[in-house]
Design a protein around this motif. Structure first.
Motif, short mmCIF file in Angstrom:
data_model
loop_
_atom_site.label_atom_id
_atom_site.label_comp_id
_atom_site.label_asym_id
_atom_site.label_seq_id
_atom_site.Cartn_x
_atom_site.Cartn_y
_atom_site.Cartn_z
N ARG B 96 15.91 18.60 -14.59
CA ARG B 96 16.75 17.69 -15.35
C ARG B 96 18.08 18.35 -15.69
N ASP B 97 18.78 18.77 -14.67
CA ASP B 97 20.10 19.38 -14.84
C ASP B 97 21.02 18.79 -13.80
N ARG B 98 22.29 18.87 -14.06
CA ARG B 98 23.23 18.52 -13.00
C ARG B 98 23.21 19.63 -11.95
N LEU B 99 23.69 19.29 -10.79
CA LEU B 99 23.91 20.26 -9.73
C LEU B 99 22.63 20.88 -9.18
N THR B 100 21.54 20.15 -9.30
CA THR B 100 20.27 20.65 -8.80
C THR B 100 19.79 19.77 -7.66
N GLU B 101 19.26 20.41 -6.62
CA GLU B 101 18.86 19.63 -5.46
C GLU B 101 17.62 18.81 -5.75
N ALA B 102 17.50 17.70 -5.05
CA ALA B 102 16.31 16.87 -5.15
C ALA B 102 15.32 17.24 -4.06
N PHE B 104 11.96 15.68 -1.93
CA PHE B 104 11.47 14.37 -1.56
C PHE B 104 10.05 14.40 -1.03
#
Lengths: 113, 113
Positions: B96-102, B104
């Motif tokens: 739950r941070d910006r700039l973090t990869e997802a 799938f």
């Protein structure tokens, strides 16, 4: 809804060719630009997360550049191989929601041996 | 191995029936997402959740419902109110941070018969 555009929609190249694709995105409220590779029957996998204007990232024969002021990113593949065949997705991260991504439609790359 | 598991891989539903797609992750990610893919379109966000017991609508939430009772699980129910449910559904998770990869899952292909 934010608009993220990718071009071309599809690309066919011969093994050994170098190629590049484009992702354009809004230049306001920008946090990051993500690139993912999605091979058939597999899950999308992250290639790069880019944040700073002028950023350049490299992973093997794949590299990417970022221009946040004009809102575009290029993905380059040097000396394409058949195993590079995949759909390449870019995603814009920005706005008010942590981690929310806005995806383009992807560029489908086919590399012929 | 850490990852995201979606099940089933293929699902057939009769018109008028609700159906639930499973998504489980063991990556200790806070945020989870559901996307839909249709031919020629990019990934479109249906619902997302950034913490347990909380979730928000994405761009195409109508006809869908979700729950987030456990950190590891984010099931998606496709209700009979969804007018065109035949599609490929992809679940993702991230910190739950910006700039973090997802990350799938492998997706579920739902077909209404």
């Amino acid at each position: 809804i934010l608009n993220v555009e990718q071009s071309p929609q599809s690309l066919h190249v011969q093994e050994g060719d170098s190629t590049n694709f484009t992702c354009s995105f809004p230049s306001s409220n920008f946090y990051a630009l993500h690139w993912y590779r999605w091979e058939t029957a597999k899950s999308p996998e992250a290639l790069f997360v880019m944040t700073l204007n002028g950023d350049e990232k490299k992973k093997g024969r794949i590299s990417a550049t970022l221009n946040t002021k004009e809102g575009y990113s290029y993905l380059y593949i040097k000396g394409s191989q058949p195993e590079d065949s995949a759909t390449y997705l870019c995603a814009f991260e920005g706005g008010s929601t942590l981690g929310r991504l806005y995806f383009g439609r992807g560029t489908q790359l086919t590399v012929w041996p | 191995d850490g990852g995201i598991t979606q099940s089933p891989k293929y699902l057939f539903r009769k018109e008028g029936q609700n159906v639930t797609l499973s998504c489980e992750q063991n990556l200790n990610h806070d945020a989870m997402y559901w996307y839909r893919q249709d031919p020629g379109q990019g990934l479109r966000l249906i619902y997302y959740s950034q913490i347990v017991n909380d979730f928000q609508k994405g761009d195409i939430a109508e006809g869908y419902s979700v729950s987030r009772e456990k950190k590891e699980s984010f099931p998606l129910t496709v209700t009979s109110a969804q007018k065109n449910p035949t599609a490929f559904y992809l679940c993702a998770s991230s910190f739950r941070d910006r700039l973090t990869e997802a990350f799938f899952g492998q997706g579920t292909r739902l077909t209404v018969v």
